[in-house]
Design a protein around this motif. Structure first.
Motif, mmCIF file in Angstrom:
data_model
loop_
_atom_site.group_PDB
_atom_site.id
_atom_site.type_symbol
_atom_site.label_atom_id
_atom_site.label_comp_id
_atom_site.label_asym_id
_atom_site.label_seq_id
_atom_site.Cartn_x
_atom_site.Cartn_y
_atom_site.Cartn_z
ATOM 1 N N SER A 32 36.586 34.288 47.529
ATOM 2 C CA SER A 32 35.931 35.451 46.927
ATOM 3 C C SER A 32 36.375 36.719 47.881
ATOM 4 N N ILE A 33 35.774 38.010 47.492
ATOM 5 C CA ILE A 33 35.854 38.983 48.093
ATOM 6 C C ILE A 33 34.877 39.370 49.036
ATOM 7 N N SER A 34 34.872 39.717 50.048
ATOM 8 C CA SER A 34 33.489 40.430 50.707
ATOM 9 C C SER A 34 33.144 41.656 50.437
ATOM 10 N N ALA A 35 31.624 41.772 50.544
ATOM 11 C CA ALA A 35 31.246 42.938 50.043
ATOM 12 C C ALA A 35 30.900 43.932 51.333
ATOM 13 N N ASP A 59 42.134 41.741 30.563
ATOM 14 C CA ASP A 59 41.944 40.063 30.367
ATOM 15 C C ASP A 59 42.001 39.440 31.878
ATOM 16 N N SER A 60 41.479 38.374 31.862
ATOM 17 C CA SER A 60 41.097 37.746 33.121
ATOM 18 C C SER A 60 42.255 36.722 33.600
ATOM 19 N N GLY A 61 43.415 36.750 32.876
ATOM 20 C CA GLY A 61 44.526 35.962 33.169
ATOM 21 C C GLY A 61 45.132 36.338 34.514
ATOM 22 N N GLY A 62 45.141 37.414 34.847
ATOM 23 C CA GLY A 62 45.998 37.991 36.145
ATOM 24 C C GLY A 62 45.331 38.540 37.186
ATOM 25 N N CYS A 63 44.044 38.358 37.330
ATOM 26 C CA CYS A 63 43.119 39.042 38.478
ATOM 27 C C CYS A 63 42.573 37.961 39.335
ATOM 28 N N GLN A 64 43.202 37.028 39.788
ATOM 29 C CA GLN A 64 43.038 36.086 40.695
ATOM 30 C C GLN A 64 42.692 36.845 42.183
ATOM 31 N N GLY A 77 32.245 47.046 35.465
ATOM 32 C CA GLY A 77 32.407 46.278 37.046
ATOM 33 C C GLY A 77 33.748 45.864 37.189
ATOM 34 N N VAL A 78 34.272 45.931 38.489
ATOM 35 C CA VAL A 78 35.635 45.425 38.765
ATOM 36 C C VAL A 78 35.526 44.073 39.743
ATOM 37 N N TYR A 79 36.195 43.381 39.312
ATOM 38 C CA TYR A 79 35.970 41.900 39.796
ATOM 39 C C TYR A 79 37.476 41.135 39.875
ATOM 40 N N CYS A 80 37.496 40.151 40.543
ATOM 41 C CA CYS A 80 38.676 39.101 40.702
ATOM 42 C C CYS A 80 38.099 37.824 40.551
ATOM 43 N N LEU A 81 38.850 36.686 39.896
ATOM 44 C CA LEU A 81 38.360 35.487 39.816
ATOM 45 C C LEU A 81 38.571 34.469 41.147
ATOM 46 N N THR A 82 37.672 33.924 41.567
ATOM 47 C CA THR A 82 37.774 32.897 42.609
ATOM 48 C C THR A 82 38.360 31.641 42.085
ATOM 49 N N PRO A 83 38.997 30.931 42.893
ATOM 50 C CA PRO A 83 39.671 29.644 42.745
ATOM 51 C C PRO A 83 38.611 28.621 41.805
ATOM 52 N N SER A 84 37.491 28.674 41.859
ATOM 53 C CA SER A 84 36.603 27.901 41.239
ATOM 54 C C SER A 84 36.125 28.721 39.822
#
Length: 92
Positions: A32-35, A59-64, A77-84
């Motif tokens: 994850s990314i830190s706040a 799309d969520s395919g390229g935002c690891q 909201g701006v987010y990335c996907l964690t390995p889980s």
């Protein structure tokens, strides 16, 4: 017991510590990314100009997390996907 050493640090607790920088953001060992409001590149002495461009994707395919790319949610909201597969939101 001293509470001076219990100060919050980026990626503390269950996040497992700092894995590396993702531009100005701290990438934690759990993916994850830190706040944190601190600048990772400034903390570790990296040049400010060395940050990677961070495009916003629909799309969520390229935002690891750690890829430098982020997705935008339906409410902005701006987010990335964690390995889980969980979303880790970027602080505004």
């Amino acid at each position: 017991m001293s509470f001076a050493s219990a100060a919050n640090q980026p990626c503390s607790g269950k996040k497992g510590g700092i894995a590396r920088c993702d531009g100005e953001l701290f990438l934690c060992n759990d993916g994850s990314i830190s706040a944190s409001k601190k600048s990772c590149s400034a903390t570790f002495g990296q040049k400010a100009g060395s940050a990677v461009a961070q495009p916003l994707l629909r799309d969520s395919g390229g935002c690891q997390c750690g890829s430098g790319a982020f997705c935008t949610g339906p409410r902005g909201g701006v987010y990335c996907l964690t390995p889980s597969g969980n979303k880790s939101y970027k602080r505004k």
